[in-house]
Scaffold this motif. Structure first.
Motif, short mmCIF file in Angstrom:
data_model
loop_
_atom_site.label_atom_id
_atom_site.label_comp_id
_atom_site.label_asym_id
_atom_site.label_seq_id
_atom_site.Cartn_x
_atom_site.Cartn_y
_atom_site.Cartn_z
N ARG A 270 0.83 -1.21 0.00
CA ARG A 270 0.00 0.00 0.00
C ARG A 270 0.86 1.25 0.00
O ARG A 270 0.51 2.26 -0.62
CB ARG A 270 -0.93 0.00 1.20
N LEU A 271 1.98 1.21 0.71
CA LEU A 271 2.87 2.37 0.73
C LEU A 271 3.51 2.61 -0.63
O LEU A 271 3.80 3.75 -1.00
CB LEU A 271 3.95 2.19 1.79
N LEU A 272 3.73 1.53 -1.40
CA LEU A 272 4.31 1.66 -2.72
C LEU A 272 3.27 2.01 -3.79
O LEU A 272 3.62 2.18 -4.95
CB LEU A 272 5.05 0.38 -3.10
N GLY A 273 2.02 2.08 -3.42
CA GLY A 273 0.99 2.55 -4.33
C GLY A 273 0.24 1.47 -5.09
O GLY A 273 -0.41 1.75 -6.09
N HIS A 274 0.28 0.23 -4.62
CA HIS A 274 -0.44 -0.85 -5.30
C HIS A 274 -1.93 -0.70 -5.03
O HIS A 274 -2.36 -0.49 -3.90
CB HIS A 274 0.04 -2.21 -4.80
N ARG A 275 -2.72 -0.78 -6.09
CA ARG A 275 -4.19 -0.72 -5.96
C ARG A 275 -4.74 -2.13 -6.11
O ARG A 275 -4.59 -2.75 -7.13
CB ARG A 275 -4.80 0.19 -7.03
#
Length: 67
Positions: A61-66
């Motif tokens: 989530r911190l790396l931006g995975h949706r």
């Protein structure tokens, strides 16, 4: 809906075997009281599993995975 089904089954049991239906009617509150600790444990386990899942997916989530 669940209560309606339970009431229908109890009425059917009352029509077939009324002494057993009356015993079931008298024991239901006791069974409900005995099930309370198991419900609490279930809620606590569900919360712990949700916490672990959130903790494991935090890097994604911190790396931006949706997802």
């Amino acid at each position: 809906m669940n209560f309606l089904l339970l009431a229908l089954v109890w009425c059917l049991l009352f029509a077939v075997a009324w002494p057993i239906a009356l015993v079931v009617l008298l024991l239901m509150p006791l069974l409900w009281l005995l099930s309370i600790p198991f419900r609490i444990v279930g809620v606590l386990l569900e919360a712990a599993i949700a916490f672990l899942r959130a903790l494991l997916f935090l890097p994604a989530r911190l790396l931006g995975h949706r997802g």
